[in-house]
Design a protein around this motif. Sequence first.
Motif, PDB file in Angstrom:
ATOM      1  N   VAL A  23       0.832  -1.204   0.000  1.00  0.00           N
ATOM      2  CA  VAL A  23       0.000   0.000   0.000  1.00  0.00           C
ATOM      3  C   VAL A  23       0.867   1.255   0.000  1.00  0.00           C
ATOM      4  O   VAL A  23       0.525   2.259  -0.633  1.00  0.00           O
ATOM      5  CB  VAL A  23      -0.928   0.010   1.236  1.00  0.00           C
ATOM      6  N   LEU A  24       2.003   1.201   0.709  1.00  0.00           N
ATOM      7  CA  LEU A  24       2.809   2.396   0.963  1.00  0.00           C
ATOM      8  C   LEU A  24       4.069   2.441   0.109  1.00  0.00           C
ATOM      9  O   LEU A  24       4.625   1.404  -0.274  1.00  0.00           O
ATOM     10  CB  LEU A  24       3.199   2.452   2.441  1.00  0.00           C
ATOM     11  N   GLU A  25       4.509   3.660  -0.130  1.00  0.00           N
ATOM     12  CA  GLU A  25       5.768   3.884  -0.839  1.00  0.00           C
ATOM     13  C   GLU A  25       6.418   5.139  -0.257  1.00  0.00           C
ATOM     14  O   GLU A  25       5.744   6.149  -0.033  1.00  0.00           O
ATOM     15  CB  GLU A  25       5.509   4.071  -2.329  1.00  0.00           C
ATOM     16  N   MET A  26       7.700   5.046   0.024  1.00  0.00           N
ATOM     17  CA  MET A  26       8.411   6.216   0.537  1.00  0.00           C
ATOM     18  C   MET A  26       8.700   7.180  -0.607  1.00  0.00           C
ATOM     19  O   MET A  26       9.322   6.809  -1.606  1.00  0.00           O
ATOM     20  CB  MET A  26       9.713   5.788   1.209  1.00  0.00           C
ATOM     21  N   GLN A  27       8.240   8.419  -0.452  1.00  0.00           N
ATOM     22  CA  GLN A  27       8.472   9.457  -1.450  1.00  0.00           C
ATOM     23  C   GLN A  27       8.989  10.700  -0.740  1.00  0.00           C
ATOM     24  O   GLN A  27       8.322  11.231   0.155  1.00  0.00           O
ATOM     25  CB  GLN A  27       7.181   9.779  -2.208  1.00  0.00           C
ATOM     26  N   ASP A  28      10.179  11.131  -1.103  1.00  0.00           N
ATOM     27  CA  ASP A  28      10.818  12.296  -0.479  1.00  0.00           C
ATOM     28  C   ASP A  28      10.871  12.149   1.040  1.00  0.00           C
ATOM     29  O   ASP A  28      10.619  13.104   1.792  1.00  0.00           O
ATOM     30  CB  ASP A  28      10.067  13.585  -0.849  1.00  0.00           C
ATOM     31  N   GLY A  29      11.157  10.928   1.501  1.00  0.00           N
ATOM     32  CA  GLY A  29      11.334  10.681   2.925  1.00  0.00           C
ATOM     33  C   GLY A  29      10.061  10.504   3.717  1.00  0.00           C
ATOM     34  O   GLY A  29      10.103  10.428   4.945  1.00  0.00           O
ATOM     35  N   ALA A  30       8.916  10.422   3.034  1.00  0.00           N
ATOM     36  CA  ALA A  30       7.639  10.277   3.742  1.00  0.00           C
ATOM     37  C   ALA A  30       6.826   9.151   3.111  1.00  0.00           C
ATOM     38  O   ALA A  30       6.857   8.969   1.884  1.00  0.00           O
ATOM     39  CB  ALA A  30       6.849  11.581   3.704  1.00  0.00           C
ATOM     40  N   PRO A  31       6.084   8.392   3.917  1.00  0.00           N
ATOM     41  CA  PRO A  31       5.246   7.330   3.354  1.00  0.00           C
ATOM     42  C   PRO A  31       3.999   7.902   2.690  1.00  0.00           C
ATOM     43  O   PRO A  31       3.344   8.792   3.229  1.00  0.00           O
ATOM     44  CB  PRO A  31       4.881   6.481   4.578  1.00  0.00           C
ATOM     45  N   VAL A  32       3.676   7.361   1.522  1.00  0.00           N
ATOM     46  CA  VAL A  32       2.498   7.781   0.773  1.00  0.00           C
ATOM     47  C   VAL A  32       1.689   6.534   0.442  1.00  0.00           C
ATOM     48  O   VAL A  32       2.240   5.510   0.021  1.00  0.00           O
ATOM     49  CB  VAL A  32       2.885   8.519  -0.519  1.00  0.00           C
ATOM     50  N   ALA A  33       0.365   6.607   0.630  1.00  0.00           N
ATOM     51  CA  ALA A  33      -0.509   5.477   0.299  1.00  0.00           C
ATOM     52  C   ALA A  33      -0.760   5.487  -1.201  1.00  0.00           C
ATOM     53  O   ALA A  33      -1.720   6.089  -1.693  1.00  0.00           O
ATOM     54  CB  ALA A  33      -1.808   5.566   1.075  1.00  0.00           C
ATOM     55  N   VAL A  34       0.113   4.816  -1.962  1.00  0.00           N
ATOM     56  CA  VAL A  34       0.005   4.810  -3.417  1.00  0.00           C
ATOM     57  C   VAL A  34      -0.999   3.774  -3.911  1.00  0.00           C
ATOM     58  O   VAL A  34      -1.421   3.820  -5.066  1.00  0.00           O
ATOM     59  CB  VAL A  34       1.385   4.545  -4.058  1.00  0.00           C
ATOM     60  N   ASN A  35      -1.367   2.831  -3.042  1.00  0.00           N
ATOM     61  CA  ASN A  35      -2.305   1.780  -3.431  1.00  0.00           C
ATOM     62  C   ASN A  35      -3.333   1.586  -2.311  1.00  0.00           C
ATOM     63  O   ASN A  35      -3.414   0.515  -1.704  1.00  0.00           O
ATOM     64  CB  ASN A  35      -1.537   0.484  -3.710  1.00  0.00           C
ATOM     65  N   PRO A  36      -4.119   2.619  -2.003  1.00  0.00           N
ATOM     66  CA  PRO A  36      -4.989   2.574  -0.825  1.00  0.00           C
ATOM     67  C   PRO A  36      -6.056   1.488  -0.884  1.00  0.00           C
ATOM     68  O   PRO A  36      -6.480   0.971   0.152  1.00  0.00           O
ATOM     69  CB  PRO A  36      -5.621   3.970  -0.787  1.00  0.00           C
TER      70      PRO A  36
END
Length: 324
Positions: free
Chosen positions: A27-40
């Motif tokens: 579900v999550l991916e680190m982007q610019d040092g922060a986790p983002v829910a790319v596949n919620p």
Amino acid sequence: MADYKFHHDPARCVSCGLCEAFCPCYVLEMQDGAPVAVNPDACVGCTTCSGNCPTRSIRIEPLGNATFDAAAADEPKAEPISAEKQAEYAEYQRIIMEKLGLRWQPVAVSLIETDEPLPDCPIPAENLRFCQALMAARRGACILQPPYRHSCPDGTSIFGMTGVPEKLATGEIYVLFHKVVNAEAAAKMVAERPVFPPRSRRATMVTPLAKTPRDPEVVVFTGTPEQMMWLSMSMSYYDGHRHEFAASGFNSMCVEAVLMPLRDDRPNITFGCYGCRAATDVGEDMMWMGVPTNRLATIAAGATELAKKTIPDSRNKIYVEPIM
């Protein structure tokens, strides 16, 4: 429709990436040092990410799934078992609890096949792990869980409701949890555990035995090691059979307490597992036994006989010399 919303507090986050690593469903991916829910939409609400966040910067908000719940509510329900059968199960519960001194109600477990109508049983508003539902049922709750209401992808794949997420299939996540030494050991554990064929079941249901609206496949008993001994002896009272149990500490409620007794048509014990003990209120002194439903009459009769002398004699420590 996503069942969960991912909340992240950047002020607390240390950009360690553990949330992404531990998420079993990508579900999550680190982007610019922060986790983002790319596949919620893939989130199952297991809260593994928030549980492994060292600064508690993550929160998972359950949103529910009104579309699915409404459809399930409108579906014709399965016919319940007869009042006579319900009374029989209630009497088995009463006898076994009384004779063995059980605190918790035995739990009837039903695994609903894909072509079966759903029983008339409440669907929870929030997703639960199977072990959480089972522990609630021992206190009196009745819970029906389609796969959309399960929060543990281990459980849904073991019970044949879904496929197996890649991180679970490879054993990668078990190494991250430090449950096994390496990927080879993890892969062996995954390969050895039995599972039902994918998408062969559509829901699980847990209720106290006395309240079940359906003939359950397995009944799970909660108790102390001493009570599990008497449960085992109750089944051996008339034939002297010595039971062979299989326990590992992995996937305890799903595999050891339910699937193995059903598959092998024989009782099995479990000590619990990491997830079960971390996610529920079970005490350190508790263990469990799953028995096929066809053993209930023998257990009730055997327990009744043992309670006449053997159980009280043992609990009264008749071989211990009095202290003068």
